[in-house]
Write a protein that holds these residues in place. Structure first.
Motif, PDB file in Angstrom:
ATOM      1  N   UNK A  89       1.945   1.997  -3.611  1.00 61.76           N
ATOM      2  CA  UNK A  89       0.918   2.525  -4.511  1.00 61.76           C
ATOM      3  C   UNK A  89       0.506   3.937  -4.107  1.00 61.76           C
ATOM      4  N   UNK A 115       2.620  14.437 -12.856  1.00 59.49           N
ATOM      5  CA  UNK A 115       1.884  14.157 -14.086  1.00 59.49           C
ATOM      6  C   UNK A 115       0.913  15.299 -14.375  1.00 59.49           C
ATOM      7  N   UNK A 116       0.218  15.705 -13.321  1.00 63.59           N
ATOM      8  CA  UNK A 116      -0.746  16.798 -13.453  1.00 63.59           C
ATOM      9  C   UNK A 116      -0.047  18.079 -13.905  1.00 63.59           C
ATOM     10  N   UNK A 128       0.819  -1.202   0.000  1.00 61.25           N
ATOM     11  CA  UNK A 128       0.000   0.000   0.000  1.00 61.25           C
ATOM     12  C   UNK A 128       0.858   1.260   0.000  1.00 61.25           C
ATOM     13  N   UNK A 163       1.413  11.283  -9.450  1.00 60.66           N
ATOM     14  CA  UNK A 163       0.149  11.903  -9.847  1.00 60.66           C
ATOM     15  C   UNK A 163       0.289  13.415  -9.935  1.00 60.66           C
ATOM     16  N   UNK A 167       0.873   7.360  -6.153  1.00 62.82           N
ATOM     17  CA  UNK A 167      -0.290   8.197  -6.391  1.00 62.82           C
ATOM     18  C   UNK A 167      -0.011   9.632  -5.987  1.00 62.82           C
TER      19      UNK A 167
END
Lengths: 550, 54, 258
Positions: B6, B17-18, B3, B14, B10
């Motif tokens: 991941x 990437x944004x 966990x 994330x 995230x």
């Protein structure tokens, strides 16, 4: 209509209808008395009707005209009529369910007529039946015009349109029999879901192939939105509907996900159904029909690109705002809230872009009810996206969630934005497609506009009031620290708003009936007007056209 | 796949990437020399549309 | 100034902008772009939920739905009850005061699909189990307004006359096992008999059910009819177990002192 198909195409259509008919028979044989069996017979009837229709003209002469010189609009025409038919059915069901909440005995003494079973008929009827058909039909129109190319295929558009409507019929009839997965806006069972995947893949291939034929170097932005709608809906549909059927001879299946994972998957789907079905697709409509009707290019093409990617990227994260204060981990809730608030930027960019396009054409908005439909749709789009971002804030959501405020919000979007932009686009495109001077009656369009607007406003205000009232009553404490109102107290307080809501819905429904009547009368009675044709296109594109795929 | 892994992906990937995506799109949309093509695209739908180009 | 700062990177940006332009001239490139933009959000948000340990608490006493209760759950779904009743008590004081301890993720661990709901036209049902008698539930389902005059709920009198189809229950339990509910082979094989047994106290069927699902299982004439097992039996059996699958919420959230 069959005259425009070649002999080989008619044979292909015949084969497809036979295959569908056989799978219907297989379903009927396997399902027997189960709803699956009844659905099998519905498939048989549907495919049989298509089969007979095709068979009747199988020996007709080959088309003589050169098909490449015109657009292929027959599927669009049928799609628009189907959309209006579903609008009347879906909204009619909506008024009935609304009335049942005000007067619960206003139903037949039969299982199928209870709120729980007909409510999804309303939601699927308007979202998929009306909205979906409007999207498919207008996308066929827009993709051809913006590409200056004829549809890439003559059987596949019919397969997409009729296949999608078969899905809608299976869905609606299933709910009445109690066939549902209980996933909101994804209720149909496994076999209907599989069928929709097949239809959707054909739709995507058709769209891509038509774009590949285009004679314009640039893919106009409306197509981006339609394409995002097709693509993302496919992904959402497949993931959220993963399930294991209890048996291949029955309709019942169980979701692959459970509990908190299922909740997140469902609302990731649910909110993005709003994003990519009810927003992206209809923005495609807006970006084509509004500039076209106003006869002005979109205010800022750059802004439309920015908001496209903004919407595509932000929306997908926002689903968890449906699950504030639940057992979902808090970081996911916060993520959903943050992105929902950021989403306001691209949403308002789109709405503002549409309204700024009308700057300098306000006299047209005043005189032309069709353009006014589109203008008010853009306003409602702006309003409901603002409301949506606001309601996604945790503190607001603690009051609004589970109440009619949510229902009001959805309907501000669905009636004010989705339905109005669809009606506007339909009024704009019908005279063009059927080669008529104008709509049969502009007065009826005007009536429809005011009925729709007043219906929406009454509906939304009633739901705001009832939602906020109920939310506040639920959390009111007495001085001694106990809850002030029982649940039934709040229910009694809702009654007048439920009556008002049914009235608002009925006004909106009346407008939709007028629209159907007006379109039918336009087709039958309005004077003809053939647009002058000139080839090749008068586009000023200086770049060499991308070579057509075929 | 733990966990931590991941959720770390995230939370970091994330974000980048944004940012990368939004910068990329903004540069594209406001790149000066592309302006003319955008105008052309915006106007293209207003041109005659009675039949497909052959 | 800005121009100067940016100029070394101009080529890079120029390249990027032109690539994008080229990309969108090819519809497949546009397609991939849409998937990349939209796909990541869903992945980032959902993927960690499947690995997270804290998402679902440990509840050693968590029990499964019996075949009759599962059949009742299927009827609850069939009739669309979820459209008006939520099964998710939020972590808000007034909800805890009204409905009981807030819902934990583990409570819907075996719910395929979950029925958290999105609208409360009627009250939340997450902890409605054993709050009312079987008789109250049956009367209320037959004619809600006879019991609660202000209610707007539809009548479900037909459930009392509809014999429950228990034939399909082994298949249904097997499908549930395929998606992760730990039913044993025995429980699946005997699902039909167990369903009937739960609504027929003091029969062999009832004994077998208790043997397979535990002493805590409710075995009653839920609908009051002794002659046959109806859909009413199943639905009431399901309603009466709501909130009763584990004691964890009550243990971890002691009731507030008045």
């Amino acid at each position: 209509m069959m005259q425009r198909l070649t002999g080989a195409e008619r044979q292909l259509a015949l084969i497809i209808s036979v295959l569908t008919l056989l799978s219907g028979l297989a379903m009927a044989a396997a399902g027997r008395a189960d709803p699956l069996g009844i659905h099998g017979w519905i498939v048989v009837l549907f495919a049989g009707a298509v089969f007979l229709l095709t068979l009747g003209s199988i020996y007709d002469p080959e088309p003589r005209e050169d098909r490449a010189v015109s657009y292929y609009d027959d599927p669009t025409k049928v799609g628009l009529i189907l959309a209006l038919g579903w609008a009347v059915v879906g909204m009619g069901m909506g008024v009935w369910v609304a009335a049942q909440l005000a007067w619960p005995d206003l139903r037949f003494d039969a299982a199928w007529s209870s709120f729980g079973r007909i409510r999804p008929v309303h939601t699927s009827g308007v979202i998929f039946g009306f909205g979906g058909n409007a999207l498919i039909a207008t996308s066929f129109h827009v993709m051809q015009r913006t590409s200056r190319a004829r549809l890439a295929g003559h059987v596949s558009p019919w397969f997409v349109l009729l296949g999608f409507n078969l899905f809608c019929i299976i869905a609606a009839s299933g709910y009445l029999m109690g066939v549902t997965q209980s996933k909101e806006y994804a209720e149909p069972e496994w076999y209907a879901d599989i069928w929709l995947v097949i239809v959707w893949v054909v739709y995507f291939v058709l769209y891509i192939r038509t774009l590949a034929r285009r004679n314009e170097p640039h893919i106009y932005v409306a197509n981006w939105y339609y394409l995002a709608f097709i693509l993302v809906v496919a992904v959402l549909h497949i993931v959220n509907n993963l399930a294991v059927p209890a048996s291949l001879t029955g309709a019942k299946s169980y979701s692959a996900f459970s509990g908190v994972q299922d909740a997140m998957t469902q609302w990731w789907y649910g909110h993005n159904a709003v994003a990519f079905f009810l927003t992206a697709g209809f923005l495609g409509m807006l970006y084509y029909f509004l500039p076209k009707r106003a006869e002005r290019p979109i205010y800022s093409y750059r802004l439309s690109i920015l908001s496209f990617w903004g919407i595509t990227f932000f929306y997908i994260w926002a689903g968890s705002h449906h699950l504030h204060y639940t057992a979902l981990p808090q970081w996911v809730q916060t993520l959903g809230m943050t992105f929902s608030v950021m989403l306001l930027v691209p949403s308002w960019a789109s709405a503002g872009n549409a309204l700024m396009t009308l700057n300098g054409a306000w006299h047209k908005v005043r005189d032309d009810a069709t353009l006014r439909f589109m203008m008010v749709a853009a306003v409602f789009y702006g309003l409901s996206t603002f409301e949506g971002s606001f309601m996604a804030v945790r503190a607001v959501n603690s009051l609004s969630h589970y109440t009619d405020w949510t229902v009001g919000h959805v309907h501000a979007g669905a009636m004010g934005w989705v339905a109005l932009i669809s009606f506007g686009s339909i009024y704009a495109v019908v005279p063009l497609l059927w080669q008529r001077e104008t709509m049969y009656s502009w007065k009826l369009v005007e009536w429809h506009f005011w009925l729709a607007l007043s219906g929406t406003v009454i509906y939304v205000f009633a739901m705001w009031n009832s939602g906020i009232t109920q939310g506040l009553m639920w959390r009111t404490y007495t001085e001694s620290g106990t809850l002030a109102y029982s649940f039934t107290d709040t229910l009694v307080a809702m009654h007048p708003y439920y009556v008002a809501r049914a009235v608002g819905g009925a006004l909106f429904l009346t407008g939709a009936v007028l629209a159907l009547f007006n379109v039918v009368m336009t087709i039958r009675h309005a004077p003809e007007k053939r647009p002058e044709r000139d080839y090749p296109t008068s586009s000023e594109a200086t770049e060499p056209a991308v070579p057509a795929a075929e | 796949m733990t966990h931590e892994l991941t959720s770390a992906i995230a939370k970091s990937f994330g974000l980048f990437y944004l940012l990368a995506l939004s910068i990329g799109i903004t540069v594209y949309a406001f790149w000066p020399s592309l302006g003319k093509r955008f105008d052309k695209a915006a106007n293209s739908i207003l041109d005659d549309e009675d039949g497909p180009c052959r | 100034m800005l121009r100067k700062l940016v100029s070394p990177f101009a080529r890079l940006f120029e390249f990027q902008a032109r690539t994008h332009y080229r990309a969108e001239r090819h519809s497949m490139a546009l397609t991939i772009g849409i998937i990349l933009a939209a796909g990541v959000g869903g992945f980032v948000e959902i993927a960690p939920l499947f690995t997270i340990d804290e998402t679902v608490e440990e509840a050693p006493d968590m029990r499964l739905y019996t075949p009759l209760e599962q059949a009742g759950r299927d009827i609850y779904i069939r009739e669309g009850c979820y459209a008006c009743h939520s099964q998710m008590i939020r972590t808000l004081q007034d909800e805890v005061d009204r409905y009981g301890p807030y819902s934990l993720a583990v409570e819907s661990k075996y719910d395929h699909p979950m029925l958290w709901g999105s609208k409360r036209t009627g009250p939340d049902l997450a902890r409605v189990g054993e709050k009312y008698s079987d008789d109250w539930q049956v009367q209320h389902l037959i004619d809600p307004r006879a019991v609660v005059p202000e209610s707007v709920m539809p009548q479900y009198a037909f459930l009392l006359n509809a014999e429950l189809d228990t034939e399909n229950l082994p298949d249904r339990l097997a499908a549930l096992r395929a998606v992760g509910v730990p039913y044993t082979d025995e429980q699946i094989e005997n699902a039909s008999a167990d369903a009937r047994g739960q609504a027929m106290p003091e029969t062999d069927g009832a004994d077998g059910l208790v043997e397979r699902f535990g002493d805590e299982t409710n075995v009653r004439f839920f609908d009051g009819r002794r002659d046959r097992v109806t859909e009413m039996d199943a639905l009431v059996a399901y309603l009466q177990i709501l909130g009763g699958l584990t004691d964890l919420p009550a243990e971890t959230q002691p009731a507030r002192e008045e």
